[in-house]
Design an enzyme around this catalytic site. Sequence first.
Site, PDB file in Angstrom:
ATOM      1  CE1 TYR A  65      38.410   3.224 113.556  1.00 25.13           C
ATOM      2  CE2 TYR A  65      36.806   2.808 115.248  1.00 25.13           C
ATOM      3  CZ  TYR A  65      37.465   2.156 114.208  1.00 25.13           C
ATOM      4  OH  TYR A  65      37.441   0.972 113.497  1.00 25.13           O
TER       5      TYR A  65
ATOM      6  CG  ASP B  89      35.630   0.961 105.748  1.00 24.16           C
ATOM      7  OD1 ASP B  89      35.465  -0.165 106.038  1.00 24.16           O
ATOM      8  OD2 ASP B  89      34.887   1.963 105.950  1.00 24.16           O
TER       9      ASP B  89
END
Length: 295
Positions: free
Chosen positions: A126, A65
């Site tokens: 992540y 994003d």
Amino acid sequence: MSEDIEGAAPGFVRVRLDLSYDGKDFSGWAKQTERRTVQGELESALRTVTRSTCTYELTVAGRTDSGVHARGQVAHVDLPEDVWAEHRDKLLRRLAGRLPHDVRVWKVAEAPAGFNARFAAVWRRYAYRVTDNPGGVDPLLRGHVLWHDWELDVDAMNRAAEKLVGEHDFAAYCRKREGATTIRTLQQLSWERGADGVITATVRADAFCHNMVRSLVGAMLFVGDGHRDTDWPAKVLAAGVRDSSVHVVRPHGLTLEEVGYPADELLAARARTARNRRTLPGALPGSSLSGGGCC
């Protein structure tokens, strides 16, 4: 984005790119009209350094994003055989000279048979970094660490996180997209406070749906600062619907650290499996394909 999972078409070579970027000034990975994106910059640079009249489209392991960083992103591109033969030995250095300083390609190599950056991946890892230092964030880290203005109990966050690991429908932690499944296998969710006081969440799954990592982090922070008990994130998960009380934390603390792939001989089989419709045991057939997602 190319969805060819069987490899490059005749006359083309599939090329793997390992890259990283600072997401601060990008509107995410996927190219957009009149917005600066990682994909847009890379495809423009490839077109320029190969002196091509057409754009060669990239396929990425996980679309990030706006504002999200990547240290271990992976992508592939299918180049004509003659273009690859002419530029393969000089492509990395030429990209370094053409790309802006907030995106770097570290490795360019012909991909093994069956490789697909998106569908052959078996996990994405992540990291989300946050500090509860009452003085705020180190100015040198401010673009990569979130400041949380409450003291955080890391042990409580880890107890809450344990209840979310495994295969579940993460609809409560995802922004729903039409036709997309929210079933994921969360392989690791853990927190550790470093000597510098920065608390790092490690989040690993086979794939992620939209906003999943930042929603999970938001729920854990509510537990860590005492606003919710350790059972609350699991109760939200079990409800199976998007919960407005789950805060999606800001993107700048999130970095895609690594993407994992199976052995070369298993790449094609993994890519085909990842395209299958996905359901939980005993559920009705799923509505869409598994994929990289964004967080």
